[in-house]
Write an enzyme that holds these catalytic residues in place. Structure first.
Site: not given
Length: 249
Positions: A8-9, A78, A140, A144, A172
């Site tokens: 992923g990212i 995360g 979540y 954050k 994303i």
């Protein structure tokens, strides 16, 4: 170090840093089938559950043993599944906070003396969920939001030797985008609703990380860099437009 950098990212961040000439160590609870690579360079993997302070310290110690220094820490690991807040268990909530807020703190504390010596930086990967209501992922979002606050506080406490910044990541595209955004048709509509008319890519976040880690960002600390394509359009505008169209038709 890029935590959670095997997919992923995180993997996109690793590839960008590798392509920029960095030696990159990433981690996860289990080794992947293949590690990110770019420009003939391959990331190194160390097994680590970043929610455990002792394992976070062991990871940093191993990086120092292998490379002798640490210049940048990217707290990327995360995420959270959907969960109804009214019935989410205490165990679930604790786990989400541990991964998204406490793990970046554990990693930052473990890395602190080495980043201080190198005059390095910490980049925390946050989310638009930290700045807007996030029904279905309330814990979540709260974690954050806490990460953004932690970033600004540590930037004050640890400067001038260490710079700390956060990236606020928007919608994303990843290899499992359908799990978050639904069908291809739904993703097309979401993309069309954004000012830049596309969803973000991991490479967009990687570019932002590379900037914040570089000398070009030498006077950037305590900042929140939004990588969200202009942000999500407020729902009430769509309701107003639909009602106006209905009344004139």
């Amino acid at each position: 170090i890029v935590t959670g950098g095997t997919r992923g990212i995180g993997a996109a961040i690793v590839r960008k840093l590798l392509g920029s000439g960095c030696a990159v160590v990433t981690c996860g609870r289990q080794a992947p089938d293949a590690l990110p690579e770019a420009e003939g360079r391959v990331a190194t993997f160390v097994a680590c559950d970043v929610r455990d302070p002792a394992q976070a310290q062991t990871l940093v110690d191993e990086v120092i043993r292998q490379h002798g220094r640490l210049d940048t820490l990217v707290n990327n690991a995360g995420g959270s599944p959907q969960a109804v807040a009214a019935t989410a268990s205490p165990r679930f909530s604790d786990a989400i906070i541990a991964l998204n807020l406490m793990a970046p703190l554990h990693m930052s504390q473990a890395a602190y003396p080495h980043l201080k010596a190198a005059r390095g930086s910490i980049i925390n990967i946050a989310s638009v969920s930290a700045q807007r209501p996030s029904p279905g992922t309330a814990i979540y979002a709260a974690a954050k939001a806490g990460l953004l606050s932690l970033t600004k506080s540590l930037a004050q406490e640890w400067g001038p030797e260490i710079r700390l910044n956060a990236i606020i990541v928007g919608l994303i595209e990843t290899e499992n985008a359908e799990l978050t955004y639904g069908s291809e048709a739904a993703q097309t509509r979401i993309a069309a609703s954004l000012p830049l008319r596309r969803m973000g890519r991991g490479a967009d976040v990687g570019d932002a990380v590379a900037f914040l880690a570089s000398p070009a960002a030498a006077y950037v600390s305590g900042a929140e860099l939004a990588v969200h394509g202009g942000g999500e359009r407020p729902l009430f505008l769509e309701i107003v437009a639909e009602e106006a169209k209905r009344q004139t038709s």
